[in-house]
Design a protein around this motif. Structure first.
Motif, short mmCIF file in Angstrom:
data_model
loop_
_atom_site.label_atom_id
_atom_site.label_comp_id
_atom_site.label_asym_id
_atom_site.label_seq_id
_atom_site.Cartn_x
_atom_site.Cartn_y
_atom_site.Cartn_z
N ALA A 40 0.66 -1.16 0.22
CA ALA A 40 0.07 0.08 0.06
C ALA A 40 0.89 1.17 0.12
O ALA A 40 0.61 2.15 -0.62
N LEU A 41 1.99 1.23 0.65
CA LEU A 41 2.90 2.48 0.69
C LEU A 41 3.67 2.80 -0.44
O LEU A 41 3.44 3.90 -1.04
N GLY A 42 3.74 1.52 -1.11
CA GLY A 42 4.30 1.55 -2.52
C GLY A 42 3.43 2.20 -3.72
O GLY A 42 3.81 3.24 -4.35
N LEU A 43 2.21 1.85 -3.55
CA LEU A 43 1.30 2.42 -4.38
C LEU A 43 0.93 3.98 -4.29
O LEU A 43 0.93 4.54 -5.37
N VAL A 44 0.54 4.06 -2.97
CA VAL A 44 0.34 5.38 -2.60
C VAL A 44 1.33 6.50 -2.71
O VAL A 44 1.34 7.55 -3.35
N VAL A 70 5.77 0.77 -8.73
CA VAL A 70 6.44 0.82 -7.54
C VAL A 70 5.84 0.06 -6.70
O VAL A 70 6.54 -0.80 -5.75
N GLY A 71 4.49 -0.22 -6.58
CA GLY A 71 3.94 -0.81 -5.89
C GLY A 71 4.25 -2.78 -5.90
O GLY A 71 3.93 -3.31 -4.88
N THR A 107 1.04 8.56 -14.29
CA THR A 107 0.93 8.43 -12.76
C THR A 107 0.47 7.02 -12.31
O THR A 107 0.95 6.29 -11.28
N ARG A 108 -0.42 6.45 -12.97
CA ARG A 108 -1.00 5.07 -12.66
C ARG A 108 0.13 4.23 -12.86
O ARG A 108 0.36 3.34 -12.07
N ALA A 109 0.79 4.33 -14.04
CA ALA A 109 1.88 3.62 -14.38
C ALA A 109 2.91 3.49 -13.39
O ALA A 109 3.25 2.33 -12.88
#
Length: 316
Positions: free
Chosen positions: A231-235, A258-259, A251-253
């Motif tokens: 979750a930290l990676g995605l956010v 990252v997540g 941004t989505r990519a």
């Protein structure tokens, strides 16, 4: 046949979860996978390479700033998040190193599919995966040593060579096969996802089996840490990309890339160089990031549909 392959791939998380449970409850069933973990990961990466083209390298050169930002986010957010979680939960060294390995590994191949489903910039996702994979033989061992060198003994050179053998060489070989034997690869493409899923399922089951009873003891705690890490990676990946004013699709990519980590590599390195229990975070991450990635993709699709509907309803 293609429908069967698609169904298995779409339900990969369930098969991986089943393999993990089987490895925990009946370790003897999957202990044989242990010696084959490194070759199996190499086969997965070879399959990934076969889906890439030489032209994809040009994509990195055409979009250097975006790929650089993505790689920077990948190799700062996830390692720092891993360090913070390890400290916050005061994990013992044999588990802490597993969380750190997940954080320092490159992006996973599933991120490209999830980015496509989320209607993100697939070209950027592929370029980021390739860039971080190429950097991994140097960056992953160095980051692991910087973060966890005080807890465990880490051989930088040996780890670099292992990543080059298990990841870099198979990916490059797969790209060469795709370049020189394109017609053969096109025939193989429909079954490649099935092959990759089967291999990943065996990897997770084998890793859990090697971990023995520690999975049952530490499993719930590590699962909570894995969910937080992902979750930290995605956010943070999302806000990092927004900080540099990247478009919504880019941004989505970045957020998804990252997540979603190459957790199979993390688990393999844990088995090769550390306590088998260190592979537990990588095994659980392999299950969870596919579930969370699917949830993110569904959210993005619904958001786009709502935006389109609002746009049509708005008077001209």
């Amino acid at each position: 046949m293609q429908k069967v392959c698609r169904w298995i791939v779409n339900n990969m998380a369930l098969f991986v979860l089943f393999a993990g449970v089987a490895g925990a409850v009946r370790p003897a069933l999957l202990m044989w996978v242990g010696p084959w973990i490194a070759p199996l990961l190499g086969l997965v990466m070879f399959g990934m390479g076969m889906t890439l083209r030489v032209e994809d390298f040009q994509m990195i050169l055409r979009r250097p700033w975006e790929v650089f930002l993505g790689a920077l986010a990948q190799f700062t957010i996830m390692p720092l998040a891993a360090w913070g979680l390890v400290k916050a939960f005061a994990l013992p060294p044999e588990l802490a190193i597993g969380v750190v390995l997940v954080g320092t590994c490159p992006g996973g191949t599933a991120s490209n599919v999830i980015t496509y489903l989320a209607r993100g910039d697939v070209a950027l996702s592929v370029a980021m995966t390739m860039a971080t994979t190429l950097l991994a033989p140097v960056v992953t061992p160095c980051l692991t040593w910087l973060i966890a060198g005080a807890w465990v003994d880490i051989s930088l050179v040996k780890m670099m060579l292992s990543i080059a053998q298990m990841v870099l060489a198979p990916v490059l070989l797969g790209i060469m096969v795709n370049h020189f034997c394109g017609d053969f690869v096109k025939k193989c493409l429909p079954v490649l996802p099935l092959f990759s899923v089967t291999t990943i399922v065996l990897l997770v089951g084998g890793v859990v089996a090697l971990s023995g009873g520690k999975v049952l003891i530490y499993g719930p705690l590590i699962a909570a840490i894995v969910v937080l890490h992902n979750a930290l990676g995605l956010v943070c990946g999302y806000f990092f990309a927004r900080l540099f004013h990247l478009s919504a699709v880019k941004t989505r990519a970045v957020a998804i890339e990252v997540g979603m980590q190459n957790s199979g590599l993390a688990a393999s390195l844990a088995v090769l160089y550390f306590d088998p229990a260190a592979a537990i975070p990588g095994a659980i991450f392999s299950v969870w990031h596919n579930i969370s990635g699917s949830l993110v993709a569904n959210y993005c699709q619904r958001r786009d549909q709502k935006a389109a509907a609002d746009s049509e309803a708005r008077p001209a």
